[in-house]
Design a protein around this motif. Structure first.
Motif, PDB file in Angstrom:
ATOM      1  N   THR A  34     -45.049 141.587  22.829  1.00 17.88           N
ATOM      2  CA  THR A  34     -44.687 140.481  23.714  1.00 17.88           C
ATOM      3  C   THR A  34     -44.286 139.284  22.851  1.00 17.88           C
ATOM      4  OG1 THR A  34     -46.949 139.620  23.743  1.00 17.88           O
ATOM      5  CG2 THR A  34     -46.353 141.178  25.501  1.00 17.88           C
ATOM      6  N   ASP A  47     -49.170 138.244  19.065  1.00 16.73           N
ATOM      7  CA  ASP A  47     -48.588 138.780  20.296  1.00 16.73           C
ATOM      8  C   ASP A  47     -49.253 140.113  20.649  1.00 16.73           C
ATOM      9  OD1 ASP A  47     -46.717 136.658  20.506  1.00 16.73           O
ATOM     10  OD2 ASP A  47     -45.416 137.651  19.058  1.00 16.73           O
ATOM     11  N   THR A  48     -49.120 140.519  21.898  1.00 19.31           N
ATOM     12  CA  THR A  48     -49.735 141.747  22.381  1.00 19.31           C
ATOM     13  C   THR A  48     -48.884 142.959  22.018  1.00 19.31           C
ATOM     14  OG1 THR A  48     -50.727 140.557  24.235  1.00 19.31           O
ATOM     15  CG2 THR A  48     -50.560 142.955  24.445  1.00 19.31           C
ATOM     16  N   SER A  81     -49.902 145.758  29.217  1.00 25.98           N
ATOM     17  CA  SER A  81     -48.759 145.333  30.030  1.00 25.98           C
ATOM     18  C   SER A  81     -48.203 144.021  29.496  1.00 25.98           C
ATOM     19  CB  SER A  81     -49.184 145.123  31.487  1.00 25.98           C
ATOM     20  OG  SER A  81     -49.550 146.331  32.090  1.00 25.98           O
ATOM     21  N   GLY A  82     -46.915 143.811  29.695  1.00 29.39           N
ATOM     22  CA  GLY A  82     -46.281 142.568  29.297  1.00 29.39           C
ATOM     23  C   GLY A  82     -44.785 142.733  29.180  1.00 29.39           C
ATOM     24  N   ASN A  83     -44.119 141.652  28.818  1.00 35.07           N
ATOM     25  CA  ASN A  83     -42.669 141.684  28.629  1.00 35.07           C
ATOM     26  C   ASN A  83     -42.348 141.798  27.145  1.00 35.07           C
ATOM     27  OD1 ASN A  83     -41.875 141.438  31.351  1.00 35.07           O
ATOM     28  ND2 ASN A  83     -42.340 139.265  31.283  1.00 35.07           N
ATOM     29  N   SER A 116     -40.000 144.824  30.930  1.00 37.52           N
ATOM     30  CA  SER A 116     -41.317 144.890  31.562  1.00 37.52           C
ATOM     31  C   SER A 116     -42.001 146.211  31.225  1.00 37.52           C
ATOM     32  CB  SER A 116     -41.175 144.746  33.072  1.00 37.52           C
ATOM     33  OG  SER A 116     -42.442 144.820  33.693  1.00 37.52           O
TER      34      SER A 116
END
Length: 135
Positions: A34, A47-48, A81-83, A116
């Motif tokens: 992300t 960041d993830t 989850s994430g963008n 996404s």
């Protein structure tokens, strides 16, 4: 930035060689994160991590300044989850080789059909090309 085909080709080959370097692991990997691509490589990443995909041992070919990735194995179950905002490729020794920005509107180094990512869902890249330095 715009580069001549000769310069693009030379730079692309350096990137391809850096991604495929090493012997500790059978393949380089692409980690998708992300956030925005960090300003510098080698810093702590906050960041993830959305997924890790195995590249082929040779990673990619250089086609006149276009990095054409070989087969990319799916991430069967995204850990979060994430963008997606960027990714890094770690060579076969686990060292950072390159960072790429990600978008779904063509404004980044790599275009995904969607940024996404949903935890537990697979991440799949059927084909990937990156043009070095514009056309």
């Amino acid at each position: 930035m715009k580069l001549t085909t000769a310069i693009r080709t030379a730079v692309a080959q350096e990137i391809v060689d850096a991604m495929a370097a090493g012997t500790a692991n059978p393949t380089p990997v692409m980690e998708i994160y992300t956030g925005a691509e960090p300003a510098q490589m080698g810093q702590t990443i906050s960041d993830t991590l959305l997924g890790t995909l195995d590249l082929s041992a040779g990673a990619a070919d250089n086609l006149n300044g276009v990095i054409d990735f070989h087969t990319i194995s799916d991430e069967p179950s995204a850990p979060a989850s994430g963008n997606a905002g960027w990714c890094r490729v770690l060579n076969r020794d686990g060292n950072e080789a390159v960072y790429f920005s990600i978008s779904e509107d063509g404004s980044a180094d790599i275009q995904f059909n969607t940024t996404s990512i949903i935890q537990g869902a697979p991440i799949s890249i059927s084909s990937l090309q990156v043009v070095v330095g514009g056309a």
